[in-house]
Design an enzyme around this catalytic site. Structure first.
Site, PDB file in Angstrom:
ATOM      1  N   LYS A  24      47.801  34.479  32.951  1.00 38.88           N
ATOM      2  CA  LYS A  24      46.623  34.419  32.305  1.00 38.88           C
ATOM      3  C   LYS A  24      46.513  33.714  30.868  1.00 38.88           C
ATOM      4  O   LYS A  24      45.962  32.858  30.722  1.00 38.88           O
ATOM      5  CB  LYS A  24      45.685  35.687  32.077  1.00 38.88           C
ATOM      6  CG  LYS A  24      45.561  36.435  33.225  1.00 38.88           C
ATOM      7  CD  LYS A  24      44.929  37.893  33.071  1.00 38.88           C
ATOM      8  CE  LYS A  24      45.637  38.881  32.608  1.00 38.88           C
ATOM      9  NZ  LYS A  24      46.918  39.100  33.060  1.00 38.88           N
ATOM     10  N   THR A  25      47.585  34.107  30.184  1.00 42.70           N
ATOM     11  CA  THR A  25      47.600  33.302  28.628  1.00 42.70           C
ATOM     12  C   THR A  25      48.197  32.166  28.739  1.00 42.70           C
ATOM     13  O   THR A  25      47.545  31.231  28.109  1.00 42.70           O
ATOM     14  CB  THR A  25      48.423  34.213  27.670  1.00 42.70           C
ATOM     15  OG1 THR A  25      48.076  35.709  27.864  1.00 42.70           O
ATOM     16  CG2 THR A  25      48.801  33.679  26.401  1.00 42.70           C
ATOM     17  N   SER A  46      38.647  55.043  47.911  1.00 44.20           N
ATOM     18  CA  SER A  46      39.064  54.159  49.405  1.00 44.20           C
ATOM     19  C   SER A  46      40.188  54.835  49.764  1.00 44.20           C
ATOM     20  O   SER A  46      40.746  54.282  50.835  1.00 44.20           O
ATOM     21  CB  SER A  46      39.378  52.774  48.756  1.00 44.20           C
ATOM     22  OG  SER A  46      40.570  52.791  47.897  1.00 44.20           O
ATOM     23  N   LYS A  78      44.826  44.378  47.383  1.00 44.54           N
ATOM     24  CA  LYS A  78      45.683  45.305  48.199  1.00 44.54           C
ATOM     25  C   LYS A  78      46.074  44.412  49.355  1.00 44.54           C
ATOM     26  O   LYS A  78      47.147  44.948  49.844  1.00 44.54           O
ATOM     27  CB  LYS A  78      44.259  46.026  48.864  1.00 44.54           C
ATOM     28  CG  LYS A  78      43.684  47.295  47.962  1.00 44.54           C
ATOM     29  CD  LYS A  78      42.454  48.120  48.141  1.00 44.54           C
ATOM     30  CE  LYS A  78      41.886  48.926  47.327  1.00 44.54           C
ATOM     31  NZ  LYS A  78      40.757  49.667  47.854  1.00 44.54           N
TER      32      LYS A  78
END
Length: 806
Positions: free
Chosen positions: A360-361, A675, A718
């Site tokens: 991300k960075t 879930s 997932k």
């Protein structure tokens, strides 16, 4: 000499002063009659005697006997002097008290007759004791005594005379005039000592305070004088170097005049410049004003970086720097296209949300480099003070602007890429909420007039391209999340990790370790590292393992040996034994165990739901650090099994003689979320029917009491976790079918997805067939469902549940 001569003696009337016996005092003499007296005194022989009387009213020019106090002092004339252009001054030494009986002016000056009044109590023991006590008290305050008092103490120690000691002390402690006149008139020595003792304490205290104040004033004047001299020297030094404060101020004024700023800001600048001109250069307030003006001058009010609008070049740069992440790249390209066509500089607020190590960075830095914008990073992890974002008001000592304004000053342009790193790690503190302070910064409708507390003038942030990063969106408040455009960075597939390691991680570490040659690491070995030494959504742990191999190569090269070759068989020599094994079949090899899928802030993961039964009376034990929602899912699953016991082939009275125990391993990790309902239901049904759950199947979904399967969140994370674990079949709620569009082709083609609306469909897929029964056909990749629609909206689910949620 106790008796006065019978002939009259000269008299000096004194206004506002007196002389005690045993003391020496100098008086100015200006009245004609007094000057005539001094001229008439003999110039040779023994010191002449004169009477010194105190006037009752200083305004009387020709005093008579009634205008003088009755007790005067007989004094010796020690010296007569005359200053050039000034009055006469006469120095007198007091001898003893005299009582005036007559005063006349027959000789052209005052003459008096009188006698010596008797003093009483001078020889009394009380007088000696009082004098000694006064002496001791003065010794205790000796550090603050005047020279006259010091001399009086010494004289008393040499020749103790209580009466003279009282007179000398009264003359040396600076008593008021009326008190001194009173003491001169007291003929009883004991009474005189008592009165002196009463007034000495307060007089000494006053004198000490006065001396201390005078010393402080002298020190202050000395310090100011020293500072003035140092400033003059500093000015001279700067002048020799060709520098001056005036030049610096003139340069600052020129920079401020050249700024293109709104009218509101121009008024503030003009006002502060006038204040700076009115303040002395060395004053502290002048430095505060000057620092404020320098901050305004440093800000990019009208400077912009040239933005690269070649979309093909931007796309090529983003693709070269990062594998995958197509959603993020597409959003950046869309922003660039709108900016190119419309010319509207309105900024964009993106939030890259995903597990650690997914780039991300570094992606934000690549966006800045690809678009040609300056890049500034603001680390927000652990920030607790609102002033970190909005700055401190200038009324505080050491005030400074907030990080937003400071980052713009460093960027040098008003359209940088500003990375707000770890925005989910902000905390509320006693100094306000920094997250709330970001609301104005990140709102495109408000940030055009962002006001930092230090500047107290608006600054336009609308052209800034804000990019925030976060691991857990559940930690963000609703108002802040509403201002962010969420772009999920879920993680990488094995193929993407392999490409990232080859194209980015290994070349970077070779440079960091000084290795010129390439790393002898086969693709098979690199895949082994990805599969058996790491299990993560990103590539941070993969890079750590590569670093270990680079260190081993560096050691061999530095020692003059051939660098080792790393393959799947030799990895354990350098990295140790594998940390992860494909043990799914072993762990699910008996009834009562099912594999679920969980979402965590660090990526997707698999979890095992284990159940067991024992003799008992229907009690159900739940362990594994489960949250309330997950415990409720377990109870709901048990209720459904009991209410549909006949349909499932379970003995309806199984709880009459048995206890159940449900456990989720990794007991040290908290787990929560709805879930896991489908997985818990499947595990309980498997336990009670004796049918084993397929070892290649994982599942997720919320289960209701009616057996309906409801959608959940985090599907992409997932599914990627299931793929990393080597599973081949995944059971999902039918409503989550559109989420499969987000999956990489590599993952989608390797897995078979089963979409279910009801628990009966889940059991038909998940459980092994009964002995002698025909196994159901699982069909194509998307079983029991139409092709999913292409959209990226997550259905209502538990995507934002805490760490380790199911």
């Amino acid at each position: 000499m106790n008796r006065l001569p019978d002939a009259p003696l000269p008299l000096l009337p004194i206004r506002g002063g007196l002389i005690f016996p045993g003391t020496v005092v100098t008086f100015p003499v200006a009245r004609p009659r007094s000057l005539a007296l001094l001229d008439a005194l003999p110039a040779a022989g023994p010191p002449p005697l004169v009477g010194v009387a105190v006037q009752r009213d200083a305004r009387v020019a020709e005093p008579g006997l009634d205008d003088l106090h009755p007790i005067a002092t007989l004094a010796e004339v020690v010296r007569i002097t005359k200053a050039r252009g000034g009055p006469y001054r006469v120095t007198l030494k007091g001898v003893r008290r005299v009582a005036l009986t007559s005063v006349n002016l027959d000789s052209g000056f005052w003459m008096f007759t009188g006698d010596t009044p008797p003093e009483t109590g001078g020889d009394a023991e009380e007088a000696r004791l009082r004098a000694d006590a006064l002496r001791d008290a003065l010794h205790g305050a000796r550090g603050g005594l005047s020279e006259g008092l010091e001399k009086a103490l010494k004289v008393y120690e040499d020749s103790p005379d209580p009466g003279l000691f009282a007179d000398r002390i009264a003359a040396g402690i600076g008593l008021p005039f009326d008190v001194r006149v009173e003491l001169l008139s007291l003929l009883d020595v004991v009474e005189r000592l008592q009165r002196v003792t009463e007034t000495a304490g307060s007089a000494l205290t006053t004198a000490e305070v006065k001396r201390r104040i005078e010393a402080e004033v002298r020190d202050a004047f000395g310090r100011h004088q020293r500072e003035s001299v140092l400033r003059q020297q500093l000015t001279a030094i700067k002048s020799e170097l060709g520098q001056s404060d005036d030049e610096a101020v003139d340069e600052l004024r020129q920079r401020l005049d050249a700024l293109v700023v709104p009218d509101e800001v121009r008024k503030v600048i003009d006002r502060e410049v006038r204040r700076l001109d009115a303040l002395p250069a060395g004053q502290a307030e002048a430095n505060v004003v000057r620092t404020f003006l320098e901050t305004l001058a440093d800000l990019p009010w009208n400077e912009r970086a040239a933005v690269n609008d070649d979309l093909k070049a931007v796309r090529a740069r983003l693709d070269a720097d990062h594998h995958g992440l197509q959603d993020v790249k597409q959003r950046i390209l869309e922003h660039m296209a709108v900016l190119k066509l419309s010319g509207n500089p309105r900024g964009t607020v993106l939030c890259l949300a995903g597990p650690p190590g997914t780039g991300k960075t570094s992606l934000a830095r690549s966006i800045a480099e690809a678009t040609g914008r300056p890049f500034v990073r603001i680390a927000l992890g652990g920030v607790r003070d609102e002033a970190t974002i909005r700055g401190h008001r200038r009324t505080y000592v050491g005030a400074m602007p907030g990080r937003i304004i400071d980052a713009l000053r460093k960027a040098g342009g008003r359209n940088p890429v500003m990375l707000l790193d770890e925005v989910d790690k902000l905390y509320d503190g006693i100094s306000g909420s920094p997250e709330s302070a970001l609301l104005e910064v990140l709102d495109p409708e408000q940030n055009s007039t962002f006001t930092d507390h230090y500047l107290d003038v608006p600054f336009d942030l609308s052209e800034v391209l804000f990019i925030a990063t976060a691991n857990d969106l559940g930690r963000l408040s609703s108002p802040l999340r509403d201002r962010l455009e969420i772009v999920s960075v879920e993680g990488y597939t094995e193929r993407e990790k392999l490409a990232i390691a080859r194209d980015h991680l290994i070349p970077r570490q070779l440079i960091n370790h000084g290795i010129v040659e390439t790393l002898n690491l086969a693709d098979e070995a690199l895949l082994t590292i990805i599969r058996r030494y790491t299990r993560e959504a990103g590539v941070r742990q993969v890079e750590r393992e590569i670093i270990r191999l680079c260190r081993a190569s560096a050691l061999a090269i530095a020692g003059g040996d051939e660098p080792p070759r790393f393959d799947a068989d030799t990895l354990s020599t350098h990295l140790g034994k594998p940390r992860f094994t494909q043990d799914l079949a072993e762990r699910t090899g008996q009834p009562g165990v099912a594999v679920g899928l969980a979402w965590t802030p660090v990526g997707g993961d698999i979890l095992f739901i284990e159940t067991s039964r024992m003799p008992g009376k229907g009690r159900m034990e739940i362990t594994g650090q489960l949250g309330d929602v997950m415990k409720e899912s377990a109870r709901a699953a048990l209720t459904y099994v009991r209410s549909h016991a006949d349909e499932l082939g379970v003995d309806p009275g199984f709880l009459d003689t048995q206890d159940l125990h449900l456990h989720v391993p990794a007991g040290g990790t908290p787990k929560d979320g709805p879930s896991a309902g489908v997985t818990i239901f499947t595990a309980l049904t498997s336990l009670l029917t004796g049918r084993q759950v397929r070892s290649d199947v994982a599942m997720t979904g919320e289960c209701t009491l009616r057996g309906r399967v409801l959608p959940v969140g985090g599907i992409k994370s997932k599914v990627l976790a299931a793929h990393r674990a080597g599973l081949t079949h995944v059971i999902l709620p039918r409503a989550n079918g559109p989420d499969l569009d987000e999956l990489p082709e590599e993952v989608a083609s390797a897995l078979t997805f089963h979409l279910a609306d009801d628990m009966a469909e889940v059991l038909a897929i998940a459980l092994e067939p009964e002995q002698g029964a025909v196994a159901p056909s699982h069909g194509p990749v998307l079983a029991d469902a139409e092709a999913p629609h292409s959209h990226g909206v997550h259905p209502v689910g538990d995507h934002d549940t805490p760490v380790g949620s199911a």
